[in-house]
Design a protein around this motif. Structure first.
Motif, PDB file in Angstrom:
ATOM      1  N   THR A 180       0.847  -1.190   0.000  1.00 12.71           N
ATOM      2  CA  THR A 180       0.000   0.000   0.000  1.00 12.71           C
ATOM      3  C   THR A 180       0.881   1.239   0.000  1.00 12.71           C
ATOM      4  OG1 THR A 180      -1.932   0.992   1.023  1.00 12.71           O
ATOM      5  CG2 THR A 180      -0.246   0.199   2.489  1.00 12.71           C
ATOM      6  N   GLY A 181       0.275   2.417  -0.058  1.00 13.98           N
ATOM      7  CA  GLY A 181       1.063   3.639  -0.134  1.00 13.98           C
ATOM      8  C   GLY A 181       1.602   4.081   1.214  1.00 13.98           C
ATOM      9  N   THR A 182       2.610   4.948   1.186  1.00  9.75           N
ATOM     10  CA  THR A 182       3.239   5.414   2.421  1.00  9.75           C
ATOM     11  C   THR A 182       2.226   6.071   3.350  1.00  9.75           C
ATOM     12  OG1 THR A 182       5.088   5.995   1.018  1.00  9.75           O
ATOM     13  CG2 THR A 182       5.177   6.744   3.274  1.00  9.75           C
ATOM     14  N   VAL A 183       1.446   6.997   2.783  1.00  7.31           N
ATOM     15  CA  VAL A 183       0.540   7.774   3.621  1.00  7.31           C
ATOM     16  C   VAL A 183      -0.520   6.864   4.231  1.00  7.31           C
ATOM     17  CG1 VAL A 183      -0.954   9.762   3.641  1.00  7.31           C
ATOM     18  CG2 VAL A 183       0.958   9.687   2.096  1.00  7.31           C
ATOM     19  N   GLN A 184      -0.984   5.912   3.429  1.00  6.58           N
ATOM     20  CA  GLN A 184      -2.079   5.054   3.874  1.00  6.58           C
ATOM     21  C   GLN A 184      -1.656   4.204   5.068  1.00  6.58           C
ATOM     22  OE1 GLN A 184      -4.768   4.977   1.483  1.00  6.58           O
ATOM     23  NE2 GLN A 184      -3.788   5.947  -0.226  1.00  6.58           N
ATOM     24  N   ILE A 185      -0.518   3.518   4.937  1.00  5.45           N
ATOM     25  CA  ILE A 185      -0.119   2.610   6.019  1.00  5.45           C
ATOM     26  C   ILE A 185       0.287   3.419   7.243  1.00  5.45           C
ATOM     27  CG2 ILE A 185       2.293   2.352   5.281  1.00  5.45           C
ATOM     28  CD1 ILE A 185       0.118  -0.438   6.679  1.00  5.45           C
ATOM     29  N   MET A 186       0.883   4.597   7.019  1.00  8.06           N
ATOM     30  CA  MET A 186       1.281   5.423   8.166  1.00  8.06           C
ATOM     31  C   MET A 186       0.065   5.904   8.924  1.00  8.06           C
ATOM     32  SD  MET A 186       4.317   7.971   7.576  1.00  8.06           S
ATOM     33  CE  MET A 186       4.873   8.227   9.211  1.00  8.06           C
ATOM     34  N   LEU A 187      -0.949   6.336   8.175  1.00  7.45           N
ATOM     35  CA  LEU A 187      -2.165   6.799   8.845  1.00  7.45           C
ATOM     36  C   LEU A 187      -2.760   5.662   9.665  1.00  7.45           C
ATOM     37  CD1 LEU A 187      -4.146   9.011   6.358  1.00  7.45           C
ATOM     38  CD2 LEU A 187      -3.172   9.645   8.531  1.00  7.45           C
ATOM     39  N   GLY A 188      -2.799   4.465   9.071  1.00  6.58           N
ATOM     40  CA  GLY A 188      -3.358   3.327   9.794  1.00  6.58           C
ATOM     41  C   GLY A 188      -2.604   3.067  11.084  1.00  6.58           C
ATOM     42  N   ALA A 189      -1.263   3.031  11.001  1.00 10.06           N
ATOM     43  CA  ALA A 189      -0.466   2.737  12.188  1.00 10.06           C
ATOM     44  C   ALA A 189      -0.642   3.824  13.243  1.00 10.06           C
ATOM     45  CB  ALA A 189       1.005   2.608  11.798  1.00 10.06           C
ATOM     46  N   VAL A 190      -0.575   5.083  12.803  1.00  9.97           N
ATOM     47  CA  VAL A 190      -0.626   6.178  13.775  1.00  9.97           C
ATOM     48  C   VAL A 190      -1.998   6.270  14.431  1.00  9.97           C
ATOM     49  CG1 VAL A 190      -0.505   8.663  13.975  1.00  9.97           C
ATOM     50  CG2 VAL A 190       1.200   7.447  12.733  1.00  9.97           C
ATOM     51  N   MET A 191      -3.040   5.991  13.646  1.00  8.39           N
ATOM     52  CA  MET A 191      -4.384   6.038  14.217  1.00  8.39           C
ATOM     53  C   MET A 191      -4.552   4.991  15.306  1.00  8.39           C
ATOM     54  SD  MET A 191      -6.120   8.342  13.324  1.00  8.39           S
ATOM     55  CE  MET A 191      -6.813   9.455  12.197  1.00  8.39           C
ATOM     56  N   THR A 192      -4.019   3.777  15.052  1.00 12.40           N
ATOM     57  CA  THR A 192      -4.088   2.750  16.096  1.00 12.40           C
ATOM     58  C   THR A 192      -3.367   3.220  17.338  1.00 12.40           C
ATOM     59  OG1 THR A 192      -3.866   1.231  14.262  1.00 12.40           O
ATOM     60  CG2 THR A 192      -3.834   0.289  16.446  1.00 12.40           C
ATOM     61  N   GLY A 193      -2.165   3.799  17.141  1.00  9.90           N
ATOM     62  CA  GLY A 193      -1.418   4.289  18.284  1.00  9.90           C
ATOM     63  C   GLY A 193      -2.152   5.407  19.002  1.00  9.90           C
ATOM     64  N   LEU A 194      -2.754   6.293  18.211  1.00 10.12           N
ATOM     65  CA  LEU A 194      -3.422   7.451  18.799  1.00 10.12           C
ATOM     66  C   LEU A 194      -4.609   7.022  19.643  1.00 10.12           C
ATOM     67  CD1 LEU A 194      -3.087  10.458  18.719  1.00 10.12           C
ATOM     68  CD2 LEU A 194      -4.638  10.569  16.805  1.00 10.12           C
ATOM     69  N   PHE A 195      -5.288   5.962  19.195  1.00 15.17           N
ATOM     70  CA  PHE A 195      -6.428   5.462  19.960  1.00 15.17           C
ATOM     71  C   PHE A 195      -5.973   5.046  21.363  1.00 15.17           C
ATOM     72  CE2 PHE A 195      -8.626   1.668  21.435  1.00 15.17           C
ATOM     73  CZ  PHE A 195      -9.893   2.184  21.598  1.00 15.17           C
ATOM     74  N   GLU A 197      -8.016   2.505   0.024  1.00 21.69           N
ATOM     75  CA  GLU A 197      -9.033   1.960   0.927  1.00 21.69           C
ATOM     76  C   GLU A 197      -9.126   2.700   2.258  1.00 21.69           C
ATOM     77  OE1 GLU A 197      -9.141  -2.385   1.239  1.00 21.69           O
ATOM     78  OE2 GLU A 197      -8.095  -2.344  -0.665  1.00 21.69           O
ATOM     79  N   PRO A 198      -8.016   3.132   2.870  1.00 16.01           N
ATOM     80  CA  PRO A 198      -8.160   3.779   4.180  1.00 16.01           C
ATOM     81  C   PRO A 198      -9.094   4.977   4.120  1.00 16.01           C
ATOM     82  CG  PRO A 198      -5.882   3.311   3.780  1.00 16.01           C
ATOM     83  CD  PRO A 198      -6.592   2.983   2.520  1.00 16.01           C
ATOM     84  N   LEU A 199      -8.892   5.837   3.121  1.00 16.56           N
ATOM     85  CA  LEU A 199      -9.710   7.042   3.080  1.00 16.56           C
ATOM     86  C   LEU A 199     -11.155   6.702   2.766  1.00 16.56           C
ATOM     87  CD1 LEU A 199      -7.262   9.379   1.240  1.00 16.56           C
ATOM     88  CD2 LEU A 199      -7.935   9.461   3.609  1.00 16.56           C
ATOM     89  N   SER A 200     -11.378   5.770   1.825  1.00 20.48           N
ATOM     90  CA  SER A 200     -12.761   5.496   1.463  1.00 20.48           C
ATOM     91  C   SER A 200     -13.487   4.847   2.638  1.00 20.48           C
ATOM     92  CB  SER A 200     -12.813   4.620   0.223  1.00 20.48           C
ATOM     93  OG  SER A 200     -12.220   3.388   0.461  1.00 20.48           O
ATOM     94  N   ASN A 201     -12.815   3.919   3.334  1.00 13.51           N
ATOM     95  CA  ASN A 201     -13.489   3.306   4.471  1.00 13.51           C
ATOM     96  C   ASN A 201     -13.717   4.302   5.596  1.00 13.51           C
ATOM     97  OD1 ASN A 201     -14.100   0.351   4.289  1.00 13.51           O
ATOM     98  ND2 ASN A 201     -12.088   0.466   3.354  1.00 13.51           N
ATOM     99  N   ALA A 202     -12.753   5.216   5.763  1.00 13.04           N
ATOM    100  CA  ALA A 202     -12.965   6.251   6.771  1.00 13.04           C
ATOM    101  C   ALA A 202     -14.198   7.058   6.414  1.00 13.04           C
ATOM    102  CB  ALA A 202     -11.743   7.162   6.853  1.00 13.04           C
ATOM    103  N   GLY A 257      -9.057   0.074   6.590  1.00 17.97           N
ATOM    104  CA  GLY A 257      -8.687   0.193   5.185  1.00 17.97           C
ATOM    105  C   GLY A 257      -7.208  -0.047   4.975  1.00 17.97           C
ATOM    106  N   ALA A 258      -6.380   0.483   5.868  1.00 16.63           N
ATOM    107  CA  ALA A 258      -4.932   0.293   5.722  1.00 16.63           C
ATOM    108  C   ALA A 258      -4.594  -1.180   5.766  1.00 16.63           C
ATOM    109  CB  ALA A 258      -4.192   1.050   6.813  1.00 16.63           C
ATOM    110  N   ILE A 259      -5.253  -1.923   6.672  1.00 17.04           N
ATOM    111  CA  ILE A 259      -4.961  -3.349   6.777  1.00 17.04           C
ATOM    112  C   ILE A 259      -5.523  -4.097   5.581  1.00 17.04           C
ATOM    113  CG2 ILE A 259      -5.449  -5.392   8.137  1.00 17.04           C
ATOM    114  CD1 ILE A 259      -5.471  -3.303  10.512  1.00 17.04           C
ATOM    115  N   GLY A 260      -6.745  -3.738   5.187  1.00 22.41           N
ATOM    116  CA  GLY A 260      -7.339  -4.425   4.052  1.00 22.41           C
ATOM    117  C   GLY A 260      -6.519  -4.261   2.799  1.00 22.41           C
TER     118      GLY A 260
END
Lengths: 233, 283, 327
Positions: free
Chosen positions: A44-59, C62-67, C193-196
């Motif tokens: 996946t893209g840099t921004v996408q995976i980073m957002l996912g990781a950081v959001m989990t951490g932020l939670f 996917e992350p943005l669309s699922n968000a 989305g990031a995981i998917g």
């Protein structure tokens, strides 16, 4: 607001921005080619995976911030949360590569794994740039996740406790500044990167300078806003 | 990996009823949207529908900036630049709201424009860093200006949405109604999509600006519907429930008109629209 | 053990279960629409002359669309909850039972609108490659996409609702998460989305799109765009793909998100329990700090275990599969 606080907020935002940029360079990102097993890293893209990781951490960081007021503990909670997310994702991606597609995790940029000293070249499919998440990439990704999560939680904590924002506002502003830095780093990476052993990692200082400037300006904006409002939140 | 289209200035004659030529050129669009958006932001006492029109223009401007940047290929896909614009928008809106009380005359908040200007400056700086030879060196023509416009459009959009939701721009009201309730997440993500989705969805060598803009207006209509529903739920409007209802109706009409227009344009302009059929075999 | 603590752990397990379902369906939804990274091949296919009957759903990553779906669902549900909850004092769950499905339905509608615009827009922009819009492909995929998206968004909205009320539900209102429902939907939407896109797409992109190519190797650059256009019988559409990915890729993706949610919540709660924070909740004291420290230590242990697991796994795979032997 006393000057010490102001410097503290700007400092936290700048450090957070720099760590975000550094973390983005450490995360192994394969982009679209990785989804076809044509490049090493996460598909996946840099921004996408980073957002996912950081959001989990932020939670996690946000729930920890409700019962402790230590900067280090909140930031570390966020960092560990992001690391756990990255580690599970990379491990499960390897399982899908191995059992779903019959692909061995191999680095495309180095011929010998710098950590485990395993040879890489004989296992690589011709005309590809590696595939899967080999060990050196895994370690790099875990460190990248740790730094990115730390950055996000640090900014959240500074905005919540020093600038006295409400929880929702602090989260979304921290996210906005974080995203700006991550995207500048992604433009510097241009597509795929494997981690600290990748030749592209040498481009890091350019992104750090840009990140520093942008986060400094954003930090000043936040401080001005917090000062003018003066705890009116 | 998104496929980078060739940069082509396409000037195909379009069928009647499908052209959407308002205003024809990118710079004019920026000026018109910027000025009208700024004026509507200042006058917070206006009814929500007028703010909705301003929002529509501002998002169209943002989408234009995304388009002219992304057609050169960013390396990370179109979405990133839209997210960047919205990220800047949130920070700029914070700045604008913080200084809003200065120079306030009744329901007029001229000082919020400070946030827009500051964000334009930050966008310019990041554009210089992103495009500079010594720094990230993306080598995209006019990236500096595009990033500045994105910062300004993002800020104006967030401010307009806050003004729609709260009926004023006082910081306390915005924090109570938008930030603490989590509605800021709605604003964030839909601003992203209004800016990035049209060009992302129409990406390809035969992309046409007018068609892409129809999609942008359609999404703005959807945003107006959602904001109207949120307004009715919050009950903050000085004009009562009618304000929210009118915004919902306005958004729904805009959405229906432009959705039909966009889909019709796509189906007319694509290679062929067939009910069903087999694929071309390759020897 | 006090009943509050038992309830807390029980709700945590419910959340982990919902997360598993959510991410499984998220992956299937993206496969049916060919969203995210494998979409680049569908996009490329027409350019290299491979006219296909795939659905080209390019709604950003996917992350943005699922968000977006989860935030919409969360916002509408939250607005309805505000109206309904005062009507049923003491029995707020009744409001949630009505509000959450309505919100999710609205989000599903938005998903289908965006799917339509992106399929039509992308196909129209490929005019010179002679890729037509097949109306049966357009209409036939909207309902499966919407159905899968409904499941994903429903589970995520439930997770967000439970987490924003976890304290109230288990009898300790101070434990409610500080973020509001829409913001939690945003967070978990981005994460799911990031995981998917990072786990599940591999099975679709590297295996199903190139199923007529040799198994067991990374897909070479020359294959790119030349996707498998024919199914076991007839021409392939993406309805065939859901059935294939459900057998391996989607459950793996679901397990990834389920494990992440489980580990994250579990280490926080076990940390609270070990630190002596539950059930009295002495916030901002040494006990609170201890709870955080235990949570961090447990997290680091999980990370270390996963790292060792990966080293062992990679070693095993290398030994079993051996060096590359094809041409």
């Amino acid at each position: 607001m006393e000057p010490v606080m102001m410097i503290l907020i700007v400092g936290c935002v700048v450090i957070g921005g720099l760590l975000a940029s550094l973390g983005a360079h450490l995360l192994p990102v394969g982009g679209a080619p990785a989804a076809m097993g044509t490049a090493t890293g996460i598909a996946t893209g840099t921004v996408q995976i980073m957002l996912g990781a950081v959001m989990t951490g932020l939670f996690t960081a946000a729930s920890v911030a409700t019962f402790t007021d230590s900067l280090l503990l909140v930031s570390l909670s966020g960092a560990v949360g992001a690391t756990v997310m990255m580690c599970v994702v990379m491990f499960m991606a390897n399982i899908v590569y191995a059992f779903g597609c019959g692909i061995v995790p191999i680095s495309g940029r180095v011929d010998v794994d710098p950590i485990t000293k395993e040879p890489q070249a004989p296992y690589r499919t011709p005309q590809t740039d590696g595939h899967g998440v080999p060990n050196v990439v895994y370690v790099s990704g875990a460190i990248g996740g740790f730094l990115a999560g730390f950055a996000g939680a640090l900014m959240y904590y500074a905005l919540l406790n020093y600038a006295h924002f409400s929880a929702g506002l602090a989260a979304i502003v921290a996210l906005s500044i974080f995203v700006a830095n991550a995207i500048l780093a992604a433009y510097n990476i241009r597509g795929t990167i494997e981690g600290f052993h990748d030749p592209k990692f040498k481009r890091l200082p350019k992104a750090l300078i840009s990140s520093f400037a942008v986060s400094l300006l954003c930090g000043i904006v936040v401080v001005l806003a917090a000062t003018i409002l003066g705890g009116a939140l | 990996m998104t496929v980078t289209p060739a940069v082509i200035e396409e000037e195909e004659p379009t069928k009647k009823g499908l052209s959407f030529k308002f205003p024809p050129e990118e710079t004019e669009m920026g000026l018109i949207a910027g000025i009208i958006g700024a004026v509507i932001v200042i006058f917070t006492g206006l009814p929500a529908v007028i703010k909705g029109v301003g929002l529509l223009l501002v998002l169209l401007w943002g989408m234009d900036s995304v388009r002219k940047t992304s057609k050169y290929g960013l390396g990370t896909g179109v979405p990133s630049i839209g997210v960047l614009a919205t990220g800047y928008g949130v920070v700029g809106a914070l700045m604008g709201l913080a200084v809003a009380e200065y120079g306030r005359v009744g329901q007029l908040y001229p000082a919020v424009l400070v946030g827009v200007i500051v964000m334009g400056a930050i966008g310019l700086v990041s554009g210089i860093f992103a495009n500079g030879e010594k720094f990230i060196a993306m080598k995209i023509p006019r990236l500096e200006r595009a990033m500045m416009e994105l910062g300004m459009a993002g800020t104006l959009a967030i401010l307009l949405e806050c003004s729609i939701l709260t009926g004023s721009l006082s910081f306390a009201a915005v924090v109570d109604n938008v930030m603490t309730t989590g509605l800021i997440a709605l604003l964030f993500i839909f601003n992203c999509f209004a800016m990035l989705h049209p060009y992302n969805a129409c990406l390809g060598p035969d992309e046409r600006r007018e068609r892409t803009r129809m999609c942008a207006v359609e999404i703005s209509g959807l945003i107006c519907v959602l904001l109207g529903l949120a307004m009715i739920g919050l009950g903050t409007s000085p004009y009562g429930i009618l304000d929210g209802v009118s915004l919902v109706v306005f958004g729904a009409i805009v959405w229906v008109v432009f959705f039909r227009m966009f889909i019709k344009a796509c189906m007319d302009e694509c290679y062929a629209t067939v009910g069903t059929g087999l694929i071309k075999t390759i020897e | 053990m006090p009943i509050e603590v038992v309830l807390l752990f029980a709700w945590m397990l419910v959340i982990a279960f919902l997360a598993f379902i959510a991410c499984t369906f998220e992956d299937l939804e993206s496969d049916i629409g060919s969203q995210s990274n494998p979409n680049s091949q569908v996009q490329l296919a027409a350019q290299v002359g491979q006219i296909n009957r795939f659905f080209n759903k390019a709604i950003s990553g996917e992350p943005l669309s699922n968000a977006m779906y989860c935030v919409t669902a969360g916002t509408i549900a939250w607005l309805l909850l505000r109206q309904f909850e005062p009507l049923v004092p003491g029995e707020e769950w009744k409001a949630a039972v009505l509000a959450i499905p309505i919100g999710v339905l609205a989000a599903t509608m938005i998903n289908m609108i965006f799917s339509t615009t992106s399929h039509c827009g992308r196909t129209a922009a490929q005019k010179r490659f002679e890729q037509p819009i097949y109306l049966d492909v357009l209409y036939g995929h909207l309902i499966p996409i919407g159905a899968h998206a409904f499941m994903t968004t429903f589970c995520i909205t439930c997770i967000a609702y439970i987490q924003s009320n976890i304290g109230t539900l288990s009898g300790n209102p101070a434990l409610d998460h500080p973020f509001a429902l829409p913001l939690l939907g945003f967070i978990w939407g981005i994460t799911v989305g990031a995981i998917g896109s990072s786990t599940g797409d591999v099975h679709y992109g590297a295996e199903r799109e190139f199923q007529d190519r040799p198994f067991g190797e990374g897909k070479r650059v020359v294959y790119h765009g030349k996707i498998t256009r024919y199914a076991e019988c007839g021409v392939r559409t993406q309805k065939d793909i859901a059935g294939f990915c459900l057998k391996f890729g989607a459950p793996c993706t679901g397990m990834t998100f389920g494990l992440i949610i489980l580990f994250e919540n579990w280490r926080s709660m076990v940390g609270m329990q070990l630190g002596g924070f539950l059930p009295a909740l002495p916030a901002f004291t040494a006990t609170g700090d201890m709870a955080a420290i235990f949570g961090i230590v447990l997290g680091l242990l999980i990370v270390a275990a996963l790292m060792v697991g990966n080293i062992v796994f990679v070693k095993w795979v290398r030994k079993k599969y051996g060096p590359f032997v094809g041409v």
